[in-house]
Structure formats: structure tokens, C-alpha cells
Motif scaffolding. Structure first.
Motif, PDB file in Angstrom:
ATOM      1  N   THR A 253      38.965  39.594  37.856  1.00  0.00           N
ATOM      2  CA  THR A 253      40.172  38.769  37.980  1.00  0.00           C
ATOM      3  C   THR A 253      39.919  37.573  38.903  1.00  0.00           C
ATOM      4  O   THR A 253      40.286  36.434  38.581  1.00  0.00           O
ATOM      5  CB  THR A 253      41.359  39.605  38.518  1.00  0.00           C
ATOM      6  OG1 THR A 253      41.597  40.699  37.623  1.00  0.00           O
ATOM      7  CG2 THR A 253      42.619  38.758  38.632  1.00  0.00           C
ATOM      8  N   PHE A 270      47.691  44.323  42.407  1.00  0.00           N
ATOM      9  CA  PHE A 270      47.354  44.848  41.086  1.00  0.00           C
ATOM     10  C   PHE A 270      48.275  46.033  40.798  1.00  0.00           C
ATOM     11  O   PHE A 270      48.221  47.045  41.503  1.00  0.00           O
ATOM     12  CB  PHE A 270      45.902  45.327  41.046  1.00  0.00           C
ATOM     13  CG  PHE A 270      44.894  44.236  41.318  1.00  0.00           C
ATOM     14  CD1 PHE A 270      44.376  43.468  40.288  1.00  0.00           C
ATOM     15  CD2 PHE A 270      44.459  43.971  42.621  1.00  0.00           C
ATOM     16  CE1 PHE A 270      43.443  42.466  40.530  1.00  0.00           C
ATOM     17  CE2 PHE A 270      43.532  42.978  42.878  1.00  0.00           C
ATOM     18  CZ  PHE A 270      43.023  42.215  41.832  1.00  0.00           C
ATOM     19  N   TYR A 284      50.269  41.641  37.507  1.00  0.00           N
ATOM     20  CA  TYR A 284      49.763  41.081  38.755  1.00  0.00           C
ATOM     21  C   TYR A 284      50.960  40.528  39.519  1.00  0.00           C
ATOM     22  O   TYR A 284      51.864  39.951  38.917  1.00  0.00           O
ATOM     23  CB  TYR A 284      48.865  39.869  38.483  1.00  0.00           C
ATOM     24  CG  TYR A 284      47.552  40.136  37.785  1.00  0.00           C
ATOM     25  CD1 TYR A 284      46.521  40.796  38.430  1.00  0.00           C
ATOM     26  CD2 TYR A 284      47.333  39.655  36.496  1.00  0.00           C
ATOM     27  CE1 TYR A 284      45.293  40.982  37.797  1.00  0.00           C
ATOM     28  CE2 TYR A 284      46.101  39.831  35.865  1.00  0.00           C
ATOM     29  CZ  TYR A 284      45.090  40.507  36.529  1.00  0.00           C
ATOM     30  OH  TYR A 284      43.881  40.671  35.910  1.00  0.00           O
TER      31      TYR A 284
END
Ligand code: AMP
Ligand code: GLY
Length: 422
Positions: A253, A270, A284
Motif C-alpha cells: 500500500t 488498515f 483504509y
């Protein structure tokens, strides 16, 4: 140092209480803060979304460092605006906060970079979405693209419910422009884990894992809320799962955001589901979670301000981030009726012996008294060697806080205890 914290909920109270422990901190302002935060910081009557006034206040008061905590100002570009006048900040810039600000952006990011998440389709046209729903697998999950006060996700267990959700969001504009686009995604199953992390866009340091309790009533019944309690660590998040998440989700990410020219600096949250096919990203958030922060930060043993500054300066790799190996439990005391209608204005009484453990989310000061002023009023956290004892102590402390019309779940942490016994 003079610190400014933008926001005014339980999460901000937890951040402020931790920052106060830093020897470098001389004064903390909260914009707007709340009636409970007022005991730990100087509250300033400027709304968290009023970016112009926030910047003006920071300049006029020689603020040395700013922490922008809520999603709205981050997505609106508060960090960009503060940096422009030379104020160092904790929090992502607007072009990175989009990871929470647009679900379409985050889903497309995950697809492009192979980050595990639910299968999905994007629609900007209600008729096409309704057509798709005729054959979509049920249950299905409908998500408004933009911010919707945490209410933009509908789990539809029948085709009718799914169609109603699409109509409400896209035709009736229940969430305004946030619903111009929607994501319809695969329904996943498995335990949920929240992992907040510090990242300076080069290094990612996960904080201790946690478990939220989103439903209003015991045994996960009732309506979805902003969160009725949390425990940390989350027993489902084993070392093995953590390793897999780091390799397949966290680092990819950060790299994906860099590759897109949107380096993320701040707290990246997360929201994970541990599915039978491995951990997948549910969402997110571009900020600390609430009420996760109220269990995570009490377990942090290192200096929060030093960590935050290292994120700003991109030296997180050299920073000390140590969590205790204890357990924490936070029970949210809400106004009865929340998340629907509820009464407010009742005096809150907090015994001195537990004041340090109370994180106030919704309170005002009226005639010199602290009174309830929101759905979620406050959270009470306990830290102990065992999860069982942390839960017992948190409920013990709840007994020493009172206000009329108080409601709280009686089963916070029970699911985590059951998971430990397995
Ligand atoms: P969010 O607002 O994105 O946190 O979503 C709220 C809640 O909806 C999550 O905590 C999950 O419990 C649930 N949820 C979201 N997406 C899915 C999915 N694809 N499958 C199953 N549950 C989901
Ligand atoms: N507790 C979930 C959130 O902060 O969005």
C-alpha cells in the motif's frame, strides 16, 4: 513546544493525553476540543473543518506542531494549508487522504497493485447499478464513494435491500455528493482486525492490533455505530497473520501510494478481514481510528510527539516505537437512543480516581458543569496484564462515571476472550 490538535472527540482526547506526557510539550490547543478535553488542553472554538480559521489560529499563536486527527479536514486539505504557512503537521496531505476520501480510489488502487480486497464494481449511474444487482450474489455490500460519517456502507441481505440502498444513495442523495458514485462489492466473512500504523511513506510501523465493536447492542445486534468499545491486542492477529499483512498489504500500500505520486505520511489505518482466503482490506482510513485509539495509545510506551515528528521528517526508521505487552479494554458510554435520537445536556460526574482513564467524546460546558453533548459521550479504558482483567477493570471504572440516560454494552471484549480460549 506549542501543539495544536484539530478535532474534538474521544480519539483526540486520547492523543492529547498521550502528548501531554512528552517532556517537549508545553501547551496544547484543541480545535474545537470538547467539554471534557477542556481539562487537558485549551479548547478553541474553531470547527475542525474551518481550515482558514485553523491556519490563522496556528499562525497567530506560533504553533510549533499540528496534529490533524479527523478525516474531514484531512480530505479537505488541512495539512497542505498548514504546511503552506510553514507549520509542520502530523497527517497526510489531501492527495494521500483520498485513500479514505474515495472508496473508488482505494478499490482501484488495490486492484492495480494486487492488494487483497473484496471483488467489486463501480457505478455512477443508478440504472446500471440496479441492472447489475439483478444477478449479483447476495448478500452484497453497497458503499457510497465519499465520506458519509461512517454510515455509507450497507450490507444488503436481500435483493430488495440492495436496490433500496442504491436508490437511497444515488437517487435520493442520502449522503449528498458522496453518493455520486458507488462501489458494489463481494460480501466477505471472517474476524475483523483494526491495525493502525505510523508511516512516513518509506517505513511502516504497525501499532498494536485492536478489535472494534460496531453494533449498538450486546452480541453484535442493533444498529451500526461509530464504535461501542475496543480491545487491544486483537487475539486473531497472530504473528503469522501480522507477517502476511506486512508483506501483502502494508508495504504494497505504501509503495502503491508512492508510485501514484501520493506519498502517505501520518497514521494509516488498515481495516482488515481475516477471510478463509487470507487477510483482505475492508477499508483504509487516513487517520487514527475511534475508539481504537483509546486502547492503542494507552499501550504506547514511547514518546508520541517524537514518533509524530519522525513521521513528518521522514526518519521513522530511526524512531523508537514500543508498545507494552499488556491488554487494554475501552467501554464507550453513550446516550441511550444512540445512534438514533437521544437526549443530551445531562451533567457528567467522573470520580477523580478514574479521570485519567476517561476519554471524552461528546460533552459541553454549561453553567460551569460538564454535560453530555453527543451520542457517544465518553470511553473508559483499563490496561492490565490479562485481557480478562482489563475488561473487568474497565467495567469497574464505568461504575465510577455517571450521567442520566447512560447506555453501554455489557459484552465488550467477550468475543476476544472466546477467541483466546479456542
Ligand atoms: P466501513 O465503514 O468500510 O468500516 O464498513 C463498515 C463495516 O461493514 C465493516 O466494519 C464491516 O463489518 C462491514 N463490511 C464492509 N465491507 C464488507 C465486505 N466486503 N464484506 C463484509 N462486510 C463488510
Ligand atoms: N472505528 C472505526 C473508525 O474509526 O472509522
Amino acid at each position: 513546544m506549542k501543539i495544536m490538535v484539530v478535532g474534538g472527540g474521544g480519539r483526540e482526547h486520547a492523543i492529547i493525553k498521550k502528548l501531554r506526557m512528552s517532556s517537549k510539550v508545553s501547551q496544547i490547543f484543541a480545535l474545537p476540543g470538547n467539554g471534557g478535553i477542556a481539562k487537558d488542553a485549551t479548547c478553541v472554538d474553531i470547527g475542525a473543518k474551518d481550515i482558514e480559521k485553523i491556519v490563522e489560529f496556528a499562525k497567530n499563536n506560533a504553533i510549533d506542531y499540528a496534529v490533524v486527527a479527523p478525516d474531514d479536514p484531512l480530505v479537505l486539505g488541512a495539512v497542505d494549508a498548514l504546511e503552506e504557512v510553514g507549520i509542520p503537521c502530523f497527517g497526510p496531505r489531501k492527495n494521500a487522504a483520498i485513500i479514505e476520501g474515495s472508496k473508488v480510489f482505494s478499490k482501484d488502487l488495490m486492484k492495480k497493485y494486487g492488494i487483497p480486497t473484496a471483488e467489486y464494481e463501480v457505478f455512477d449511474d443508478a440504472a446500471k447499478a440496479l441492472e447489475y444487482l439483478k444477478t449479483a450474489p447476495i448478500p452484497t455490500v453497497i458503499k457510497a464513494d465519499g465520506l458519509a460519517l461512517g454510515k455509507g456502507v450497507i450490507i444488503a441481505t436481500t435483493r430488495n435491500e440492495a436496490e433500496d440502498a442504491v436508490k437511497e444513495i444515488m437517487e435520493n442523495k442520502k449522503f449528498g455528493k458522496s453518493g455520486d458514485k458507488i462501489v458494489i462489492e463481494e460480501f466477505l466473512t471472517g474476524p475483523e482486525v483494526s491495525v493502525l500504523s505510523f508511516t512516513d511513506s518509506k517505513t511502516v510501523v504497525p501499532m498494536i492490533s485492536s478489535m472494534d465493536h460496531k453494533r449498538a447492542r450486546d452480541n453484535d445486534t442493533g444498529l451500526n455505530t461509530g464504535g461501542m468499545g475496543t480491545v487491544a491486542p486483537n487475539p486473531y492477529y497472530t504473528d503469522e497473520v501480522a507477517k502476511e499483512c506486512m508483506e501483502k498489504i502494508f508495504l504494497p500500500t505504501i509503495k502503491a501510494m508512492n508510485a501514484e505520486g501520493r506519498p502517505f505520511k501520518g497514521c494509516l489505518y488498515f481495516g482488515l478481514m481475516l477471510t478463509p482466503k487470507g487477510p483482505k482490506v475492508i477499508e483504509y482510513n487516513c487517520r487514527f481510528g475511534d475508539p481504537e485509539t483509546q486502547v492503542v495509545l494507552p499501550l504506547l510506551e514511547s514518546d508520541l510527539l517524537e514518533i509524530m515528528e519522525s513521521v513528518t521528517n521522514e526518519t521513522l526508521d530511526a524512531s523508537k516505537v514500543k508498545f507494552s505487552d499488556k491488554n487494554a479494554c475501552c467501554v464507550i458510554m453513550a446516550s441511550d437512543g444512540y445512534p438514533e435520537s437521544y437526549k443530551k445536556g445531562f451533567e457528567i460526574s467522573i470520580c477523580d480516581s478514574v479521570a485519567d482513564s476517561v476519554y471524552v467524546a461528546g460533552a459541553a460546558i454549561k453553567d460551569g458543569k460538564t454535560v453530555t453533548d453527543g451520542g457517544r459521550v465518553l470511553g473508559v479504558t483499563a490496561v492490565s496484564d490479562t485481557l480478562e482483567d482489563a475488561i473487568a477493570q474497565a467495567y469497574g471504572k464505568v461504575e465510577r462515571v455517571s450521567f442520566e440516560n447512560a447506555y453501554y454494552r455489557r459484552d465488550i471484549g467477550k468475543a476476544a476472550l472466546r477467541a483466546k480460549e479456542k
